[in-house]
Design a protein around this motif. Structure first.
Motif, short mmCIF file in Angstrom:
data_model
loop_
_atom_site.label_atom_id
_atom_site.label_comp_id
_atom_site.label_asym_id
_atom_site.label_seq_id
_atom_site.Cartn_x
_atom_site.Cartn_y
_atom_site.Cartn_z
N PHE A 82 0.68 -1.18 0.01
CA PHE A 82 0.03 0.12 -0.06
C PHE A 82 1.01 1.26 -0.12
CE2 PHE A 82 -4.07 1.42 0.56
CZ PHE A 82 -4.15 2.67 1.16
N PRO A 83 0.54 2.24 -0.78
CA PRO A 83 1.51 3.41 -0.90
C PRO A 83 1.08 4.65 0.10
CG PRO A 83 -0.13 3.47 -2.92
CD PRO A 83 -0.25 2.08 -1.97
N GLY A 84 1.74 4.56 1.00
CA GLY A 84 1.33 5.61 2.09
C GLY A 84 1.68 7.01 1.68
N ASN A 123 -0.93 -6.75 11.28
CA ASN A 123 0.41 -7.02 10.90
C ASN A 123 0.92 -5.92 10.41
OD1 ASN A 123 2.48 -8.32 9.82
ND2 ASN A 123 1.31 -9.74 8.48
N SER A 124 2.04 -5.43 11.13
CA SER A 124 2.64 -4.30 10.46
C SER A 124 3.39 -4.22 9.47
CB SER A 124 3.48 -3.65 11.98
OG SER A 124 4.31 -4.49 12.16
N ASN A 125 3.63 -5.55 8.99
CA ASN A 125 4.40 -5.74 7.78
C ASN A 125 3.76 -5.24 6.48
OD1 ASN A 125 6.85 -6.72 8.94
ND2 ASN A 125 5.99 -8.76 8.60
N THR A 126 2.14 -5.76 6.63
CA THR A 126 1.61 -5.41 5.39
C THR A 126 0.48 -4.24 5.59
OG1 THR A 126 0.09 -7.10 6.45
CG2 THR A 126 1.50 -7.72 4.73
N ASP A 127 0.18 -3.88 6.81
CA ASP A 127 -0.99 -3.03 7.18
C ASP A 127 -0.42 -1.55 7.57
OD1 ASP A 127 -2.53 -5.47 9.03
OD2 ASP A 127 -2.57 -5.32 6.69
#
Lengths: 113, 177
Positions: free
Chosen positions: B74-76, B149-153
């Motif tokens: 996801f591009p923050g 999941n802080s790797n993906t979210d």
């Protein structure tokens, strides 16, 4: 083959969640008057208490808990949320709480894994 | 004292129309009286009629993809730019008015959701949260915690204020495993 547990264990039950949220708010800030120095600590404790109670349910959900604490000063506040998700698996619940000096709004979003 | 509380409850119930997410579903409001009369809470949620009474999971079974991580993250930064673009463009010239801001919150949240959906990031669920309030010498604190999941979210946040109002926008993106 793969047996997904469907039914009670994987549903987002609003009544249960709202009960948990109300208890967490009461425990964290019930009976306090608004104090600028402590409000930061209060938001943190409300949210962390909610989240820890939710994890204890042991359901396969990812949670997002948001809290807004605002002083009662005659000012207006509007909140809206828009979600792109699967209605069968996910849900949200919002609880508004107030006392004489402040409002607290806590929103919980649960997303099924 | 209980009359005052009842009046407040009636006023709150009448006002709850302004506290609902934009959706085609019914908004149910339950009110519960606390034993200590100095605090009151209301619950509101959006619910599909008969949502939880149906046979659970009537959707079709999907095959496993055996995919552990997203192919595209996801591009923050892009979402941050979207927020920086949308909020000022809608609110720069506006003055706080209850009816206007009620519509504005719903509109802005839908607009932001649509623009994030246009990015076409697969397997991500999106939550957009908007707060618009009046500037009245009061203080407000907004906080959130997430169990994910802080790797993906990830999430994106932006706040904006002009002479008479402030606006805070939060976008949460959660990967669907």
């Amino acid at each position: 083959m793969d047996e997904y547990q469907s039914g009670e264990e994987t549903a987002f039950i609003v009544d249960e969640i709202s009960g948990i949220i109300k208890e967490s708010i009461e425990a964290a800030i019930g009976g306090n008057a608004y104090q600028p120095s402590r409000v930061s600590q209060w938001t943190t404790s409300v949210v962390e208490l909610c989240l820890s109670q939710l994890t204890k349910l042991g359901k396969p959900f990812k949670y997002i808990v948001t809290s807004v604490i605002m002083q009662k000063n005659g000012a207006g506040l509007h909140t809206a949320s828009s979600c792109y998700w699967d209605n069968n698996a996910d849900g949200s619940c919002t609880v508004r709480w107030e006392n004489k000096t402040m409002f607290c709004i806590v929103s919980v979003f649960g997303l099924g894994i | 004292m209980s009359d005052v509380a009842k009046d407040k409850a009636a006023r709150l119930l009448r006002k709850t129309g302004s506290f609902s997410s934009l959706s085609s579903y019914d908004v149910k409001v339950k009110e519960s009286r606390r034993k200590q009369k100095d605090s009151m809470s209301t619950v509101s949620y959006m619910d599909d009629p008969g949502h939880h009474d149906d046979i659970p999971r009537p959707t079709q079974q999907m095959e496993n993809t055996y995919q552990l991580y997203p192919t595209k993250y996801f591009p923050g930064a892009t979402v941050n730019n979207i927020l920086k673009d949308v909020l000022p463009s809608y609110l720069q010239e506006e003055k706080y008015e209850p009816e206007l801001c009620r519509q504005m919150t719903k509109t802005i949240s839908e607009v932001i959701k649509a623009r994030v959906k246009d990015l076409m990031i697969p397997r991500y669920k999106i939550i957009v949260l908007i707060h618009i309030g009046q500037l009245n010498e009061q203080s407000i604190r907004i906080g959130s915690r997430c169990l994910w999941n802080s790797n993906t979210d990830t999430f994106s946040s932006f706040s904006f204020c002009n002479q008479s109002l402030f606006a805070v926008a939060n976008v949460f993106a959660v990967y669907f495993e």
